[in-house]
Design an enzyme around this catalytic site. Structure first.
Site, short mmCIF file in Angstrom:
data_model
loop_
_atom_site.label_atom_id
_atom_site.label_comp_id
_atom_site.label_asym_id
_atom_site.label_seq_id
_atom_site.Cartn_x
_atom_site.Cartn_y
_atom_site.Cartn_z
N ARG A 572 0.83 -1.18 0.00
CA ARG A 572 0.00 0.00 0.00
C ARG A 572 0.88 1.24 0.00
NH1 ARG A 572 -5.73 -0.67 0.23
NH2 ARG A 572 -5.75 1.59 0.46
N LYS A 577 5.32 4.19 4.97
CA LYS A 577 6.06 3.13 4.28
C LYS A 577 7.17 3.72 3.40
CE LYS A 577 2.05 -0.02 4.16
NZ LYS A 577 2.46 -1.27 4.85
N THR A 689 4.52 -8.20 6.09
CA THR A 689 4.56 -9.64 5.77
C THR A 689 5.13 -9.87 4.38
OG1 THR A 689 2.20 -9.36 5.30
CG2 THR A 689 2.78 -10.54 7.31
N LYS A 693 7.70 -12.76 2.40
CA LYS A 693 7.46 -13.40 1.10
C LYS A 693 8.67 -13.26 0.20
CE LYS A 693 2.68 -12.29 1.71
NZ LYS A 693 1.69 -11.22 1.52
C1 GLG Z 1 -1.17 -4.15 9.44
C2 GLG Z 1 0.21 -3.59 9.59
C3 GLG Z 1 1.30 -4.48 9.04
C4 GLG Z 1 1.11 -5.92 9.45
C5 GLG Z 1 -0.28 -6.37 9.07
C6 GLG Z 1 -0.57 -7.78 9.57
O1 GLG Z 1 0.30 -2.30 9.07
O2 GLG Z 1 2.56 -4.02 9.48
O3 GLG Z 1 2.06 -6.75 8.85
O4 GLG Z 1 -1.25 -5.53 9.63
O5 GLG Z 1 -0.40 -7.84 10.95
N1 GLG Z 1 -2.86 -2.81 8.38
C7 GLG Z 1 -1.92 -3.70 8.22
O6 GLG Z 1 -1.70 -4.16 7.13
#
Ligand code: GLG
Length: 852
Positions: A572, A577, A689, A693
């Site tokens: 995203r 980020k 995550t 991957k």
């Molecule tokens: C959140 C966090 C991510 C995380 C994911 C799964 O921002 O850092 O890896 O959940 O726990 N909103 C997200 O995607």
């Protein structure tokens, strides 16, 4: 006995129906039958879409047998079950995953070939089930895969949105959102349960009455609007096991109860329109990631979903255990994926007290044993708060219950910390502000027995920042960590079949058992000095890069040379980020190359002494209302236009934005990356995550010391990852400094800003907010502090990648880069979502796998 007999007789059916998985004849027969009867077509008029539908129906038939058997087994064994409540399940495509988990890929492929189809083309017909935004939704999808694969009895509950996340188009460099009606053709993986209908009420009022039997006062919620929740089930096959769980997603439907007041007033149209509105509850997924907009329809979605799920869970419990509520918490664990399902806590308390007549304290004791809550972010804009007015209007009885829960909780706190009014204010479920609102995270903590973060650093941070006061109140044992993981079935075997096969060969594991025992990847370490092996490894990466280059060509018409470094950032688009940090560094690189060329340095010399050739590949969606994220997308595309069309640059640098990043594109992009970026401001990315991957697919990581990068580093070794940047512990101080002493813009970053301001990437006013946010408004995400460190990390990693020209005998590249790639994969076993599920099962849910 009779139930066992049913199981036994089903076994007979199992064998005949399961034949389609292993026998070509059986497959073909079923395929033709589905073409002719289910689809009402014939074999002469069967295109790839029809072939996809006939194939998935064939596989689905077999899957349903396992599914029915599993449900029966679960009922008979009657062990504890877990329910995973998630507003998002970002499943992607189902067919290839089903073929792999059912071990039927080869048979299906050869049967289809005989019928004149190509499996890959058939798989391409399936639309993504894009019922999620990003990591949170994809995590839920990995978790249901692991629950089945590890033989747990665990269901997912969510919403069956008609429109998942929007489709992203890039027009003139801008993101355009278009609706994705993914159910255009019927969805063969969905089993409509029209008989499972649960009424859900909204609005109305509460009054007090007396129970005619006991004479006790009781609350009645009446007069509202009613909507039906109708179940749609998605069977979730496990890998190498018959265990097949259920993902139940709710559809909102109007009731048949007609509004006679409106009708009598002569307003038939209005009356029907109101009924129709019911369906809008499950029509669209909110496209925000890490941001809450507080819309009434969103709250309606949340209550609709948790109410239907809770009533379904209670009904299933009562079938076996009647009103034996003492057993409830021994039979049921419910995991709250973020605060979105927090109303489930209130709803269960309401069911117990108002509908089942339990005493408040008894009910509350059960409720808090059942629930556990996972937090996914520390960012304040993502923490849910619902205005008391809105909540009270939509759910009047629930607001009363929330007040009562809070009153009891605050009384306990007061007893423990007498006189500490500030503490009471900070932990209260109600925020006495304008508007007065309900803090969903506080409610989730108060109503759960465990709270977990999703990576070690994140779980420590929640204890010392946002939930600090709750640690004081409840003690630290209530707070725990479960580091995220990913399913290696989809993210290795399915996305990267060649690498998965090489690993299976080397581990002497023809049945791919390592996919449910990912720690065995460790054995790959013994081949790290074997040049033949390293060459095979590298050539698989090359093939995957060719596939990615083809995707890029198809979607953007840009040609990238697969021998250059593929430097990827897909996720995203979000300021935290820091895609802006990445694109600024790309701009700097372009400016330097131009400068060197103008000084007469040749392209060859630049490649040897300064910059290796690379393609910077971006992808990701911005929330439709997120101006800054959209500006970043625009800048990336405009930089691409300039760089890719500069005849002097050639393949030294390409900049690509892949439109509409989604799960099925991730399955191509992830295996095709040499290097990926996980460069969030330290302390902001809870876990991430995609970092897992990429590493599992042999891509190296450039990253900050944030989220799961920390544990990835620990597992694979510091020498196999490129870390840079300020640490989480310095962030606050740096932000403070920016505000009080100003932001320091280094010479390099200043060059980038003046290039943007010169207008070479289009009207500079369009980027004004992006640059000013850094230069004049406190640079909240520390781009200025990390920019030069990021450039240095690049210089370092380019020396390791070498001047690789796709030459298999480039031993320098083999021994430096490819070895790191092998060592990363060998040490990624920890990040299987199977490990997460085992940890949740043991530490939080207290459940055991089913005996098979
Ligand atoms: C959140 C966090 C991510 C995380 C994911 C799964 O921002 O850092 O890896 O959940 O726990 N909103 C997200 O995607």
């Amino acid at each position: 006995y009779s139930q066992l007999k049913v199981l036994d007789s089903n076994k007979g059916t199992t064998q005949t129906n399961q034949g389609v998985l292993t026998s070509k004849d059986a497959f073909e027969e079923s395929f033709v039958r589905h073409v002719e009867t289910t689809l009402a077509r014939n074999m002469y008029n069967c295109d790839n879409l029809a072939a996809y539908q006939a194939t998935s129906n064939t596989i689905r038939d077999a899957l349903l047998i396992d599914w029915a058997n599993t449900q029966q087994k679960q009922t008979i064994q009657d062990g504890k079950r877990v329910y995973y409540l998630s507003l998002e399940f970002l499943m992607g495509r189902a067919m290839d995953n089903a073929l792999i988990n059912l071990n039927s890929r080869d048979n299906t492929k050869s049967s289809l070939t005989e019928l004149g189809f190509n499996l890959e083309d058939v798989l391409e017909q399936e639309p993504d089930a894009a019922l999620g935004n990003g990591g949170l939704g994809r995590l839920a999808a990995c978790f249901v895969d692991s629950l089945s694969s590890k033989n747990y009895s665990g269901w997912g509950y969510g919403l069956n949105y008609q429109y998942g996340i929007f489709k992203q188009k890039i027009v003139d460099g801008y993101q355009i959102e278009t609706p994705d009606y993914w159910l255009k053709y019927s969805n063969p993986w969905e089993i409509m349960r029209n008989e499972i209908q649960i009424p859900v009420d909204f609005y109305g009022y509460v009054y007090e009455d007396h129970d005619p039997n006991t004479g006790k006062a009781k609350k009645i919620w009446a007069g509202g609007e009613r909507v039906l929740a109708v179940a749609a089930d998605f069977p979730i096959p496990g890998f190498n096991t018959d265990n097949t769980n259920n993902l139940r997603l709710w559809n909102a439907k109007p009731t048949n109860e007609f509004d006679f007041t409106k009708f009598n007033a002569g307003d038939y149209q209005q009356s029907v329109a109101a009924q129709q509105r019911a369906e809008s509850i499950t029509s669209v997924l909110y496209p925000n990631d890490n941001f809450e907009s507080g819309k009434e329809l969103r709250l309606k979605q949340q209550y609709f979903w948790v109410s239907a799920s809770l009533h379904d869970i209670v009904r299933r419990f009562k079938k076996n255990h009647k009103n034996n509520w003492n057993k409830f918490a021994d039979q049921i664990a419910i995991q709250l994926n973020d605060t979105h399902p927090t109303l489930a806590i209130v709803e269960l308390q309401r069911i117990f007290v108002d509908l089942e007549g339990l005493e408040w304290d008894k009910a509350w004791e059960i409720v808090t044993k059942v629930f556990a809550y996972t937090n996914h972010t520390v960012m304040s804009e993502a923490l849910e708060k619902w205005p008391v007015d809105l909540l009270g209007r939509l759910l009047p009885r629930h607001l009363e219950i929330i007040y009562d829960i809070n009153f009891n909780f605050l009384s306990d706190v007061e007893k423990k910390f007498p006189g500490d009014r500030d503490l009471l204010g900070r932990v209260s479920v109600i925020e006495e502000n304008h508007p007065k609102s309900v803090r969903m995270a506080s409610l989730a903590i108060v109503g759960s027995h465990k709270v977990n973060g999703v990576a070690e650093l994140h779980s420590e941070l929640i204890k010392t920042t946002i939930f600090k006061d709750f640690v004081k109140v409840f003690g630290k044992d209530k707070f725990t960590n479960v580091t995220n993981g990913i399913t290696p079935r989809r993210w290795l075997r399915q996305a990267n079949p060649k690498l998965a096969a090489l690993i299976a060969e080397k581990l002497n594991d023809p049945n791919y058992e390592y996919l449910t025992n990912l720690g065995s990847l460790k054995k790959l370490e013994q081949f790290v000095n074997d040049d033949e092996f390293l060459k095979r490894w590298d050539s698989i990466k090359f093939d995957n890069k060719v596939k990615l280059a083809n995707l890029i060509k198809e979607t953007t018409n840009i040609e990238v040379d697969p021998t250059v470094l593929f430097d990827v950032q897909v996720k995203r688009i979000h300021e935290y980020k820091r895609q802006q940090l990445n694109i600024f560094a790309v701009i700097y690189r372009y400016l330097r190359i131009k400068e060197l060329l103008s000084q007469g340095v040749s392209v060859e010399e630049i490649k040897l002494k300064h910059y290796i050739s690379k393609a910077s590949i971006f992808g990701g969606k911005a929330a439709p209302g997120y101006y800054m994220a959209k500006t970043i997308i625009h800048l990336i595309n405009k930089v691409g236009d300039v760089v890719n069309n500069d005849p002097e640059i050639g393949n030294l640098l390409k900049v690509v934005f892949v439109p509409d990043y989604n799960v099925s594109k991730a399955e191509i992009i992830t295996p095709g990356s040499d290097l990926s970026n996980h460069i969030s401001t330290a302390g902001t990315e809870a876990s991430g995550t995609s970092n897992m991957k990429f590493a599992l697919n042999g891509g190296l990581i450039i990253g900050t010391v944030d989220g799961a990068n920390v544990e990835i580093t620990r597992e694979i070794g510091e020498e196999n990852i490129f870390l840079f940047g300020n640490l989480a512990e310095s962030v606050e101080e740096l932000r403070h400094k920016h505000i009080f002493e100003g932001v320091h813009i280094s010479e390099t970053l200043a060059k980038v800003f003046s290039a943007i301001e010169s207008g070479i990437f289009g009207n500079p006013d369009e980027y004004r907010a992006l640059i000013d946010g850094i230069r004049y408004h406190g640079d909240y995400y520390l781009v200025s502090d990390d920019f030069d460190l990021f450039l240095q990390a690049h210089t370092k990693l380019e020396k390791v990648f070498g001047h690789h020209g796709g030459d298999a005998n480039d031993t320098d590249h083999l021994h430096k880069w490819v070895k790191k790639s092998v060592l990363s994969v060998a040490n990624m076993g920890f990040f299987s979502s199977d490990r997460c599920i085992d940890e949740y099962a043991e530490d939080i849910w207290n459940i055991e796998p089913l005996s098979q």
